[in-house]
Scaffold this active site. Sequence first.
Site, short mmCIF file in Angstrom:
data_model
loop_
_atom_site.label_atom_id
_atom_site.label_comp_id
_atom_site.label_asym_id
_atom_site.label_seq_id
_atom_site.Cartn_x
_atom_site.Cartn_y
_atom_site.Cartn_z
CG ASP A 352 -30.77 -29.84 13.61
OD1 ASP A 352 -29.63 -29.48 13.59
OD2 ASP A 352 -31.19 -30.71 12.93
CB THR A 354 -28.70 -31.62 9.06
OG1 THR A 354 -27.60 -30.93 8.75
CG2 THR A 354 -29.16 -32.60 8.02
NE ARG A 562 -25.05 -33.50 5.21
CZ ARG A 562 -25.27 -33.61 6.58
NH1 ARG A 562 -25.73 -32.49 7.18
NH2 ARG A 562 -24.96 -34.57 7.38
CB THR A 642 -25.99 -26.84 12.59
OG1 THR A 642 -25.75 -27.94 11.84
CG2 THR A 642 -24.96 -25.55 12.36
CG ASP A 644 -23.76 -29.48 8.55
OD1 ASP A 644 -23.32 -30.79 9.13
OD2 ASP A 644 -24.53 -29.29 7.63
NE ARG A 758 -16.97 -28.47 12.11
CZ ARG A 758 -16.80 -29.35 10.98
NH1 ARG A 758 -17.52 -30.11 10.92
NH2 ARG A 758 -16.05 -29.24 10.15
#
Length: 1097
Positions: A352, A354, A562, A642, A644, A758
């Site tokens: 991962d 974050t 972020r 992730t 993000d 995503r």
Amino acid sequence: MELSAKELFEQFRRIANFYFLIIFLVQVIVDTPTSPVTSGLPLFFVITVTAIKQGYEDWLRHKADSEVNQYPVSVLEDGRCVRKESEKIKVGDIVEVVEDETFPCDLILLQSNREDDTCFVTTASLDGESNHKTHYTVPDVEKDLQSLSATIECEQPQPDLYKFVGRMHIYKPEQDPAVRSLGPENLLLKGATLKNTKKIYGVAVYTGMETKMALNYQGKSQKRSAVEKSINAFLLVYLCILISKAVVCTTLKYVWQNQDGQDEPWYNQKTQKEKETFLYLKMFTDFLSFMVLFNFIIPVSMYVTVEMQKFLGSFFITWDRDFFDPEIQEGALVNTSDLNEELGQVEYVFTDKTGTLTQNNMEFIECCIDGFQYKNAADASELDGFCVPDGPVSKLLEKAGQEKEELFLRALCLCHTVQVKEAGPDESDRDQVDGLGEQLHPAEGRDFITSSPDEGRGFIASSPDEVALVKGAMRYGFTFLGLESKTMKIRNRQRDVEEYELLHVLNFDPVRRRMSVIVRAKSGETLLFCKGADSSIFPRVRPEEVERIRMHVDRNATEGYRTLCVAYKRLSVEEFAEADAGLREARLALQDREEKLMAVYNQVETSMSLIGATAVEDRLQEEAAQTMEALQAAGMKVWVLTGDKIETAKSTCYACRLFRRGTELLELTVRTLESDGRSRGEMLHDLLSDYHKRAVQDLPPTKAGVTRSWSTSGTDYGFIVDGATLSLVMNSPDANSSRYRSLFLQICQNCTAVLCCRMAPLQKAQIVKMVKNSKGSPITLSIGDGANDVSMILEAHVGIGVKGKEGRQAVRNSDYAIPKLKHLRKLLLAHGHLYYVRIAHLVQYFFYKNLCFILPQFLYQFFCGCSQQPLYDAAYLTMYNICFTSMPILAYSLLEQHISIEILLDNAALYRDIARNGMLRWRPFLRWTVLGVFQGLLFFFGVKFLFSNPALQDNGQVFGNWSYGTIVFTVLVFTVTLKLALDTRHWTWINHFVIWGSLAFYVFFSFFWGGIIWPFLKQQRLYFVFANMLSSVSAWLVIILLILLSLLPDILLGVLRKPRGLHARQKKPSKSCGVTPQSSARPLLMRTFSAESNTVL
């Protein structure tokens, strides 16, 4: 009684245990050459040890359950508080909980001592989230709970921690019942802890095994290591050898007996029963007897030794001081000791981003309002397209900019679930509001007012992002003062207090990727403020507003920040009335409440106006780059999974050195699929074909075991894919779906690093499963710190949880837990490497020593007419694996360090030497087997040569068959034990004690067993046999000579072979990629003390 039966059932589900049970029953029923004790006692020992271990673990669980079940709680009965044990709480009881206590069951919050009818809880023990969460009381509940009359309707118990649907009917005299909706915001979960609230009262809705905590308890999935699979394969080989031996001996016995005079010699007449026995039945019983005689070639005690090695070896991880983190005052945790050796076989690492690669410690960096950048005055002031000094913005834009600025800052102060915590006199820290009094200024240089540090406030939030944004608003003069009775208070730049009535909170969820609030100002204006990911906000605002903000968002994401976008909408009276009615109706629904709420949310959050965007920095974890570099140097492929956005994750990959300057990136995202104007399906086919040609077909093949990042030819490729494109690849409706998956997997496997953005939690698990089930079945490892990582942690062969800020759900579902990402390096490169080498040597050694043990017994049958005459005494058969040879290999498998930990960490490439189960393949297995056959033949025929001398004792007496077997057994025990001593590189006092102690115990036992007449024995076969044997000089000479000849191959190969480990000790390369092949670990077989005897920890 029932527990014992269940334990026995579980024990005999193991194939080896069941096999030895059958052998034991055969010995009891059939007249076999060995006593049932020889099989029964080892089987009893194995089952007893395993049962004690499992019983101890069950007792610990029972003890923990009793502590929870007997925890005293306060329950309201007849207007007074009564203390009860928590296990006696019934549904409908009203329970009192005070601050810092855990909730004993699932409760509906009825009353709180806080004026705003809220309470704060932490759910770290449930989902690992240590941040405070706000829960609300049910409206219109009587203050006097004793007079409350109500009924609750709710859904059946289900494990989802974040979903709850119910209704509460409140009955009042001479009034219609009032109906109030119940949701997760009203539910207090068992295991959560009350914080910052002195006292609450709640009614029990789920108790016992129906609580969400109990329903979420999930036993670890049964993961089998590669070593266990190799053991089963080797067992099948030895089982075939066993059956072959029994068939050969049975056949030869009847061939020999068919000769004249051999079937019934004068000295061994058959009984009437034997004469009447059916021939084929007699042959079958003889076959079973030979199976019993040779069954010790199957090492039953190996299972208990392996289990003890894994259980005891796991403590070395928990005891490792390097894994202790002073910040959280915790070290590593082992949830599954069965996979220790798998840590040394990892080929793919899925991580991962974050909280794992990054710290999940958010710091507000800058914001963009209406296209203008705001940041610290200390930072550079070269902005997008124009240079802004520390002075004000252009006079032309000042008025419009002022309105947008204040609207944006109000949105940051209102659109959240943050609570203000008043710091007590004893609280030294200010919760998460570090730097409250720093003098910070916007880039535009307006005369903003910052908060003074003496206000004594801390912020409580469910996410560190929200605290960072509220603190960011404080930089520019807007301070959130708190929420009181549905009224949110903020102080603006003029130090005036503004009040807004909080009408609705549209909570964040990972599908919408946004959250909103609906508030009403004093003027009566109703506003909706919304914040969320750019992909979620941009489609819901006017297109002309997007371009002014997009360039800032993309640049911030490229820099690794972020980003969140902020929008608002003014609601007319009609729009609010429609939204209010829709939300209330959806919240009262018992069926499909989530779907109905989602529909209302999507309806309200449209046609918004985009105000700006924020940039928050999540710093890299300590030594994240060095750790990733070491893993790649060890031959592992690292994939980042992730949720993000691509630019942020890509920047993190560059910072972690997963992507380098020379890495060519292959991107398969929605952006690339839509770049050419063609359909997504066509573009997907063309891109996959192109990338496959470049990354797979055009690259020269690499040597086996060498990863692409270590090959000197060709270009390093990095692959980037997003969740939407992955869904297209994995679930393509056309006939090319399987081909797409195959091309996609081949491209990924040929890239040095893969970035998946995503990603939904289930997509992470899909990726892991795809690689896990690919050709070669590579060993996978997943590491994460949040609840969204649980699915991939459970899917991988090895799951690692990081004790991060997102809670402990990942830790609870993992096989191993570590405080920081940097600890993964030592866990794999040192602990994993050593665990694998130790257990691989243990397995090979067990098969080898049992082959040495049984081969002389098999050869002996050729010299006794295949009469099933045992070569060894029953005591030796029983004690060989239990006492004489068990402790040295157990100590070796726990303490051996063939290469020191420092060298393993400095030379990551050493990890590749044991990759792909290198020490348990068929070639090393064959080498060990050949060694066992050689030594078994030497033992038997060496002693036979000795017995060619008719007189071996001074008095002229000759040795009998039990002396023959005892000499063979003595040579056997000393040889296999000294063989292990030659293989030992890391000597401790424990090794010395068990090796020399085992040999001394064998000698003592032989004297003791043969020196006394035991009344319970029908036959005293070894009476003074051992003492008489040692009285012969010839016996001494042969024993010593045979031991030396047996160990001669080890000694010669160890002396003649160049000690490759020496190079690694003398010269440390400056870079891990500069390790020469000579620094690799030498095979443990055939090595001497001189090579690496001084490599100590």
